[in-house]
Design an enzyme around this catalytic site. Structure first.
Site, PDB file in Angstrom:
ATOM      1  N   ALA A 297      10.904  -9.499   5.481  1.00 34.77           N
ATOM      2  CA  ALA A 297      11.691  -8.435   6.117  1.00 34.77           C
ATOM      3  C   ALA A 297      11.398  -7.052   5.529  1.00 34.77           C
ATOM      4  O   ALA A 297      11.664  -6.032   6.184  1.00 34.77           O
ATOM      5  CB  ALA A 297      13.176  -8.756   5.990  1.00 34.77           C
TER       6      ALA A 297
ATOM      7  N   ASP B   2       4.342   2.566  -0.301  1.00 37.39           N
ATOM      8  CA  ASP B   2       3.830   3.495  -1.314  1.00 37.39           C
ATOM      9  C   ASP B   2       3.087   2.752  -2.418  1.00 37.39           C
ATOM     10  O   ASP B   2       2.035   3.209  -2.892  1.00 37.39           O
ATOM     11  CB  ASP B   2       4.982   4.309  -1.921  1.00 37.39           C
ATOM     12  CG  ASP B   2       5.507   5.370  -0.967  1.00 37.39           C
ATOM     13  OD1 ASP B   2       4.869   5.613   0.081  1.00 37.39           O
ATOM     14  OD2 ASP B   2       6.566   5.958  -1.260  1.00 37.39           O
TER      15      ASP B   2
ATOM     16  N   ARG C  43      11.610  -5.818  14.625  1.00 39.00           N
ATOM     17  CA  ARG C  43      10.463  -6.407  13.923  1.00 39.00           C
ATOM     18  C   ARG C  43       9.119  -5.825  14.402  1.00 39.00           C
ATOM     19  O   ARG C  43       8.067  -6.140  13.857  1.00 39.00           O
ATOM     20  CB  ARG C  43      10.438  -7.931  14.107  1.00 39.00           C
ATOM     21  CG  ARG C  43      11.583  -8.638  13.446  1.00 39.00           C
ATOM     22  CD  ARG C  43      11.424 -10.144  13.525  1.00 39.00           C
ATOM     23  NE  ARG C  43      12.717 -10.794  13.457  1.00 39.00           N
ATOM     24  CZ  ARG C  43      13.346 -11.123  12.322  1.00 39.00           C
ATOM     25  NH1 ARG C  43      12.778 -10.893  11.154  1.00 39.00           N
ATOM     26  NH2 ARG C  43      14.518 -11.699  12.361  1.00 39.00           N
TER      27      ARG C  43
ATOM     28  N   SER D 206       5.016 -15.620  12.170  1.00 40.85           N
ATOM     29  CA  SER D 206       5.426 -15.435  13.567  1.00 40.85           C
ATOM     30  C   SER D 206       4.752 -14.174  14.114  1.00 40.85           C
ATOM     31  O   SER D 206       4.266 -13.337  13.341  1.00 40.85           O
ATOM     32  CB  SER D 206       6.951 -15.299  13.644  1.00 40.85           C
ATOM     33  OG  SER D 206       7.379 -14.138  12.954  1.00 40.85           O
TER      34      SER D 206
ATOM     35  N   ASN E   8       2.420 -11.095   2.881  1.00 44.25           N
ATOM     36  CA  ASN E   8       3.455 -11.273   3.893  1.00 44.25           C
ATOM     37  C   ASN E   8       4.723 -10.697   3.283  1.00 44.25           C
ATOM     38  O   ASN E   8       5.365 -11.350   2.455  1.00 44.25           O
ATOM     39  CB  ASN E   8       3.648 -12.749   4.249  1.00 44.25           C
ATOM     40  CG  ASN E   8       4.683 -12.922   5.344  1.00 44.25           C
ATOM     41  OD1 ASN E   8       5.447 -11.993   5.658  1.00 44.25           O
ATOM     42  ND2 ASN E   8       4.739 -14.099   5.931  1.00 44.25           N
TER      43      ASN E   8
ATOM     44  N   HIS F 148       9.595  -4.272   7.557  1.00 45.88           N
ATOM     45  CA  HIS F 148      10.218  -3.387   8.535  1.00 45.88           C
ATOM     46  C   HIS F 148      11.036  -2.268   7.896  1.00 45.88           C
ATOM     47  O   HIS F 148      11.511  -1.383   8.594  1.00 45.88           O
ATOM     48  CB  HIS F 148      11.114  -4.215   9.462  1.00 45.88           C
ATOM     49  CG  HIS F 148      10.491  -5.511   9.889  1.00 45.88           C
ATOM     50  ND1 HIS F 148       9.325  -5.553  10.623  1.00 45.88           N
ATOM     51  CD2 HIS F 148      10.834  -6.809   9.637  1.00 45.88           C
ATOM     52  CE1 HIS F 148       8.995  -6.831  10.830  1.00 45.88           C
ATOM     53  NE2 HIS F 148       9.883  -7.610  10.234  1.00 45.88           N
TER      54      HIS F 148
ATOM     55  N   GLU G 274      -2.235  -7.735   5.995  1.00 48.41           N
ATOM     56  CA  GLU G 274      -0.817  -8.025   6.255  1.00 48.41           C
ATOM     57  C   GLU G 274      -0.755  -9.284   7.129  1.00 48.41           C
ATOM     58  O   GLU G 274      -1.396  -9.342   8.175  1.00 48.41           O
ATOM     59  CB  GLU G 274      -0.195  -6.832   6.984  1.00 48.41           C
ATOM     60  CG  GLU G 274       1.255  -7.031   7.356  1.00 48.41           C
ATOM     61  CD  GLU G 274       1.795  -5.876   8.208  1.00 48.41           C
ATOM     62  OE1 GLU G 274       1.122  -4.826   8.327  1.00 48.41           O
ATOM     63  OE2 GLU G 274       2.890  -6.055   8.779  1.00 48.41           O
TER      64      GLU G 274
ATOM     65  N   HIS H 279       1.754 -12.302   8.981  1.00 51.42           N
ATOM     66  CA  HIS H 279       3.064 -12.819   9.398  1.00 51.42           C
ATOM     67  C   HIS H 279       2.848 -14.156  10.084  1.00 51.42           C
ATOM     68  O   HIS H 279       1.953 -14.287  10.932  1.00 51.42           O
ATOM     69  CB  HIS H 279       3.755 -11.852  10.359  1.00 51.42           C
ATOM     70  CG  HIS H 279       3.983 -10.516   9.746  1.00 51.42           C
ATOM     71  ND1 HIS H 279       4.995 -10.282   8.851  1.00 51.42           N
ATOM     72  CD2 HIS H 279       3.301  -9.353   9.873  1.00 51.42           C
ATOM     73  CE1 HIS H 279       4.922  -9.029   8.440  1.00 51.42           C
ATOM     74  NE2 HIS H 279       3.896  -8.440   9.048  1.00 51.42           N
TER      75      HIS H 279
ATOM     76  N   TYR I 296       8.909 -20.437  11.919  1.00 49.75           N
ATOM     77  CA  TYR I 296       7.987 -20.232  10.795  1.00 49.75           C
ATOM     78  C   TYR I 296       7.142 -21.456  10.437  1.00 49.75           C
ATOM     79  O   TYR I 296       6.284 -21.369   9.569  1.00 49.75           O
ATOM     80  CB  TYR I 296       8.781 -19.762   9.555  1.00 49.75           C
ATOM     81  CG  TYR I 296       9.483 -18.438   9.790  1.00 49.75           C
ATOM     82  CD1 TYR I 296       8.750 -17.279  10.041  1.00 49.75           C
ATOM     83  CD2 TYR I 296      10.871 -18.352   9.798  1.00 49.75           C
ATOM     84  CE1 TYR I 296       9.385 -16.066  10.276  1.00 49.75           C
ATOM     85  CE2 TYR I 296      11.510 -17.136  10.029  1.00 49.75           C
ATOM     86  CZ  TYR I 296      10.762 -16.002  10.268  1.00 49.75           C
ATOM     87  OH  TYR I 296      11.384 -14.802  10.506  1.00 49.75           O
TER      88      TYR I 296
ATOM     89  N   ARG J  87      13.339 -23.150   6.465  1.00 50.92           N
ATOM     90  CA  ARG J  87      13.865 -21.962   7.129  1.00 50.92           C
ATOM     91  C   ARG J  87      13.353 -21.871   8.569  1.00 50.92           C
ATOM     92  O   ARG J  87      12.148 -21.704   8.791  1.00 50.92           O
ATOM     93  CB  ARG J  87      13.350 -20.748   6.341  1.00 50.92           C
ATOM     94  CG  ARG J  87      13.665 -19.429   6.946  1.00 50.92           C
ATOM     95  CD  ARG J  87      12.855 -18.315   6.296  1.00 50.92           C
ATOM     96  NE  ARG J  87      13.234 -17.046   6.879  1.00 50.92           N
ATOM     97  CZ  ARG J  87      12.516 -15.948   6.799  1.00 50.92           C
ATOM     98  NH1 ARG J  87      11.367 -15.947   6.139  1.00 50.92           N
ATOM     99  NH2 ARG J  87      12.933 -14.855   7.365  1.00 50.92           N
TER     100      ARG J  87
ATOM    101  N   ARG K 262       8.949 -10.576  19.047  1.00 49.36           N
ATOM    102  CA  ARG K 262      10.319 -10.873  18.608  1.00 49.36           C
ATOM    103  C   ARG K 262      11.225  -9.650  18.787  1.00 49.36           C
ATOM    104  O   ARG K 262      10.927  -8.776  19.586  1.00 49.36           O
ATOM    105  CB  ARG K 262      10.269 -11.384  17.163  1.00 49.36           C
ATOM    106  CG  ARG K 262       9.447 -12.673  17.027  1.00 49.36           C
ATOM    107  CD  ARG K 262       9.465 -13.222  15.629  1.00 49.36           C
ATOM    108  NE  ARG K 262      10.813 -13.589  15.217  1.00 49.36           N
ATOM    109  CZ  ARG K 262      11.167 -13.821  13.963  1.00 49.36           C
ATOM    110  NH1 ARG K 262      10.252 -13.727  12.985  1.00 49.36           N
ATOM    111  NH2 ARG K 262      12.412 -14.144  13.665  1.00 49.36           N
TER     112      ARG K 262
ATOM    113  N   PRO L 136      10.626 -11.632   0.464  1.00 53.13           N
ATOM    114  CA  PRO L 136      11.917 -12.295   0.526  1.00 53.13           C
ATOM    115  C   PRO L 136      11.984 -13.421   1.551  1.00 53.13           C
ATOM    116  O   PRO L 136      11.454 -13.289   2.665  1.00 53.13           O
ATOM    117  CB  PRO L 136      12.890 -11.183   0.931  1.00 53.13           C
ATOM    118  CG  PRO L 136      12.190  -9.917   0.658  1.00 53.13           C
ATOM    119  CD  PRO L 136      10.728 -10.179   0.635  1.00 53.13           C
ATOM    120  N   ASN L 137      12.643 -14.481   1.158  1.00 51.50           N
ATOM    121  CA  ASN L 137      12.968 -15.645   1.991  1.00 51.50           C
ATOM    122  C   ASN L 137      11.776 -16.557   2.282  1.00 51.50           C
ATOM    123  O   ASN L 137      11.947 -17.628   2.857  1.00 51.50           O
ATOM    124  CB  ASN L 137      13.619 -15.220   3.322  1.00 51.50           C
ATOM    125  CG  ASN L 137      14.922 -14.477   3.107  1.00 51.50           C
ATOM    126  OD1 ASN L 137      15.751 -14.927   2.320  1.00 51.50           O
ATOM    127  ND2 ASN L 137      15.114 -13.345   3.768  1.00 51.50           N
TER     128      ASN L 137
END
Ligand code: DQA
Length: 153
Positions: free
Chosen positions: A86, A96, A120, A111, A83, A89, A107, A109, A31, A26, A116, A18-19
């Protein structure tokens, strides 16, 4: 939008949650200025140079991401770069789904999530991922690709 995984043997799957479609616009101070399209284009160039096939997928909808991972599970993957935004978290469902995969999972990210807000610092994914790259901006995706290439290339 592509919700079907396009698989060939040896394919690397890049998943953005998302986002992340808003990258570039953004919070660029956090980012970076690169759009997701730019990141994906650069990754594709790098993958081509390494002789790897790449399928990139982004969704703002958790269920679509799960469906994509199920398709990856059914058809096989050489490695996943994710990535989760959100969902990192919050999402036991994402953890799963990824747990079903036998391929390496990186994984990523942009940032440094550990620098942070406290909420997070927890990743639902880290415990089932091969490793986590956090805080390297868009370069983290390239590091993930190079790592997967070292395993499968
Ligand atoms: C992010 C970090 C997450 O905490 C956040 O919710 C994102 C982006 C990153 O790339 O730094 O959406 O995954």
């Amino acid at each position: 939008m592509n919700t079907q995984a396009q698989i060939t043997p040896g394919m690397i799957h890049v998943i953005n949650g998302p986002n992340l479609n808003m990258l570039g616009k953004r919070e660029p101070d956090i980012y970076g200025a690169f759009t997701l399209d730019q990141i994906n284009r650069e990754l594709k160039v790098r993958a081509d140079a390494l002789g790897l096939s790449l399928d990139s997928f982004q969704s703002n909808h958790e269920g679509e991401i799960l469906d994509y991972i199920h398709a990856v599970f059914e058809q096989g993957s050489a490695g996943v770069i994710i990535n989760p935004g959100a969902l990192t978290h919050t999402s036991v469902a994402l953890r799963d789904a990824l747990s079903m995969l036998s391929c390496p999972i990186v994984e990523v990210h942009l940032s440094n999530i550990h620098k942070r807000e406290t909420f997070r610092h927890t990743s639902m994914i880290a415990g089932i991922a091969t490793g986590q790259l956090t805080g390297f901006g868009h370069y983290g995706y390239h590091m993930a690709l190079d790592f997967l290439h070292s395993l499968v290339g």
